[in-house]
Structure formats: structure tokens, C-alpha cells
Write a protein that holds these residues in place. Structure first.
Motif, PDB file in Angstrom:
ATOM      1  N   SER A  77       0.831  -1.142  -0.003  1.00 22.46           N
ATOM      2  CA  SER A  77      -0.091  -0.045   0.115  1.00 22.46           C
ATOM      3  C   SER A  77       0.987   1.107   0.056  1.00 22.46           C
ATOM      4  CB  SER A  77      -0.911  -0.031   1.255  1.00 22.46           C
ATOM      5  OG  SER A  77      -1.648   1.227   1.324  1.00 22.46           O
ATOM      6  N   HIS A  78       1.881   1.335   0.906  1.00 26.24           N
ATOM      7  CA  HIS A  78       2.700   2.367   0.835  1.00 26.24           C
ATOM      8  C   HIS A  78       3.686   2.560  -0.606  1.00 26.24           C
ATOM      9  CE1 HIS A  78       2.429   3.879   4.979  1.00 26.24           C
ATOM     10  NE2 HIS A  78       2.379   2.577   5.408  1.00 26.24           N
ATOM     11  N   LEU A  79       3.914   1.307  -1.038  1.00 23.92           N
ATOM     12  CA  LEU A  79       4.648   1.397  -2.424  1.00 23.92           C
ATOM     13  C   LEU A  79       3.649   2.044  -3.468  1.00 23.92           C
ATOM     14  CD1 LEU A  79       6.184  -2.064  -2.476  1.00 23.92           C
ATOM     15  CD2 LEU A  79       7.419   0.261  -2.652  1.00 23.92           C
ATOM     16  N   ALA A  80       2.263   1.829  -3.260  1.00 28.42           N
ATOM     17  CA  ALA A  80       1.373   2.384  -4.440  1.00 28.42           C
ATOM     18  C   ALA A  80       1.341   3.850  -4.359  1.00 28.42           C
ATOM     19  CB  ALA A  80      -0.041   1.798  -4.073  1.00 28.42           C
ATOM     20  N   VAL A 101      11.381  -8.638  -8.177  1.00 26.03           N
ATOM     21  CA  VAL A 101      11.319  -8.507  -9.677  1.00 26.03           C
ATOM     22  C   VAL A 101       9.767  -7.856  -9.916  1.00 26.03           C
ATOM     23  CG1 VAL A 101      10.835  -9.643 -11.939  1.00 26.03           C
ATOM     24  CG2 VAL A 101      12.590 -10.579 -10.505  1.00 26.03           C
ATOM     25  N   LYS A 102       8.855  -8.206  -9.042  1.00 27.30           N
ATOM     26  CA  LYS A 102       7.581  -7.497  -9.153  1.00 27.30           C
ATOM     27  C   LYS A 102       7.466  -6.051  -8.801  1.00 27.30           C
ATOM     28  CE  LYS A 102       2.645  -7.736  -7.763  1.00 27.30           C
ATOM     29  NZ  LYS A 102       1.761  -8.574  -6.936  1.00 27.30           N
ATOM     30  N   ILE A 103       8.298  -5.629  -7.753  1.00 23.07           N
ATOM     31  CA  ILE A 103       8.342  -4.352  -7.361  1.00 23.07           C
ATOM     32  C   ILE A 103       9.276  -3.601  -8.308  1.00 23.07           C
ATOM     33  CG2 ILE A 103       9.649  -2.790  -5.515  1.00 23.07           C
ATOM     34  CD1 ILE A 103       9.086  -5.264  -3.493  1.00 23.07           C
ATOM     35  N   LEU A 104      10.410  -4.018  -8.868  1.00 21.71           N
ATOM     36  CA  LEU A 104      11.225  -3.395  -9.881  1.00 21.71           C
ATOM     37  C   LEU A 104      10.304  -3.140 -11.073  1.00 21.71           C
ATOM     38  CD1 LEU A 104      13.819  -2.107 -10.381  1.00 21.71           C
ATOM     39  CD2 LEU A 104      14.719  -4.486 -11.315  1.00 21.71           C
ATOM     40  N   ALA A 105       9.260  -4.257 -11.519  1.00 16.57           N
ATOM     41  CA  ALA A 105       8.479  -4.080 -12.649  1.00 16.57           C
ATOM     42  C   ALA A 105       7.625  -2.749 -12.512  1.00 16.57           C
ATOM     43  CB  ALA A 105       7.830  -5.128 -13.061  1.00 16.57           C
ATOM     44  N   GLU A 106       7.150  -2.585 -11.251  1.00 23.10           N
ATOM     45  CA  GLU A 106       5.823  -1.502 -10.854  1.00 23.10           C
ATOM     46  C   GLU A 106       6.667  -0.268 -10.627  1.00 23.10           C
ATOM     47  OE1 GLU A 106       3.892  -3.173  -7.604  1.00 23.10           O
ATOM     48  OE2 GLU A 106       2.844  -4.808  -9.009  1.00 23.10           O
TER      49      GLU A 106
END
Length: 175
Positions: A77-80, A101-106
Motif C-alpha cells: 500500500s505504501h509502495l502504491a 522482480v515485481k516491485i522493480l517492474a512496478e
């Protein structure tokens, strides 16, 4: 309103230690067991005179229990809502985990950090799907790279500093 800078990564890569090193005091609890940070820890500071909220999040990985899952959801939620993501990995460790990998893609413009460089056992890059990406080396213990990290945060948030005497609106109303 301060910039929201979210510090994210796998458990036990030194996110809390890094936040403590940036602000210059022990804000977050640090322990060598993964899962110490269960909730987001927010600390307000200034970087190059700009107001910043550093948000230390729980380690993100496939949850093993409900508390860890809740911490991971809060981190996501904070990342968003982040203005900048600092994506932390352990220096010399291959971070091919799905969540990284998912965080890096987003967040492809995340500031990527290889923490614990004083303990490095390999090169200063993280392998992701056969690709090597350079990282900013840091050590919360020795202080190596912390000044460069702070400079990188400032530059990412304000790539063109206002001219001397130029008005700087801090709220939507002022803008």
C-alpha cells in the motif's frame, strides 16, 4: 506536504538499518532475524532542505503467517503511494525472488541499493533474469555510500533545484 520515500525489499536486507543511517539516529528496531519490522515505520526528516517522509516497510516475500501477510500488504500500500521507492537488496546476493522482480517492474525508476556492502561476497550487481543492474553500494555499519544515497534521493525528488529567490510552493493551494 513531504515527499513519500518508501524503503522496500526482502526481509533482513537492512532496510531499517538504512533508514536509521539516513536520519542519523535509531528510529527503527534492528535485529538480525527476518521479520523484525512488521508494520511501516515512518520518520520525518529533511533531505537537502526538502521535507521527506521515509517509510521503513516490512520485508516483502511470500507470507508464512497472517501477521507477515498483513505487513506485506501494508508495505505494498505504501509502495502504491510513493514518490520514490528505494529498493534494497543485500550486496552480493542474487535477488531473483518474484517479489523483488515485481516491485522493480512496478517501479522501474526505483533507486536500487546494495546494502551490507561491507559483507559482500560477490559483485555489486543484482542478477534479474540474466541481466545485471548496477546498484548503489551502502553499509549501515560503516557509513559507506550513505552520503551518495542521500544525494541520490534528493536528485530523484528534485532533479532541477529552484533558482535562488524563486518561489517554492509546498501545498496545492500555494501552487
Amino acid at each position: 506536504m513531504p515527499w513519500r520515500v518508501v524503503v522496500a525489499g526482502a526481509p533482513n536486507v537492512g532496510k531499517s538499518s538504512l533508514v536509521n543511517a539516513i536520519v542519523g539516529y535509531q528510529r527503527s528496531i534492528v535485529y538480525d532475524r527476518p521479520g523484525t519490522t512488521r508494520d511501516a515505520v515512518v520518520v520525518e526528516t529533511a533531505i537537502d532542505g526538502w521535507p521527506v517522509q521515509l517509510i521503513d516497510t516490512a520485508g516483502i516475500r511470500a507470507a508464512t503467517d497472517a501477521i507477515e501477510a498483513a505487513g506485506g500488504e501494508r508495505a505494498r500500500s505504501h509502495l502504491a503511494h510513493a514518490d520514490l521507492v528505494i529498493l534494497v537488496a543485500e550486496a552480493g546476493r542474487n535477488e531473483s525472488e518474484e517479489e523483488y522482480v515485481k516491485i522493480l517492474a512496478e517501479h522501474p525508476h526505483a533507486l536500487r541499493v546494495a546494502n551490507k556492502c561491507d559483507l559482500r561476497r560477490g559483485p555489486g550487481a543484482i542478477g534479474l533474469g540474466g541481466q545485471q543492474a548496477p546498484l548503489l553500494d551502502t553499509s549501515s555499519v560503516t557509513g559507506e555510500g550513505i552520503a551518495s544515497l542521500i544525494e541520490g534521493i534528493a536528485w530523484r525528488l528534485v532533479p532541477e533545484a529552484p533558482l535562488v529567490g524563486e518561489a517554492v510552493p509546498f501545498t496545492e493551494r500555494q501552487a
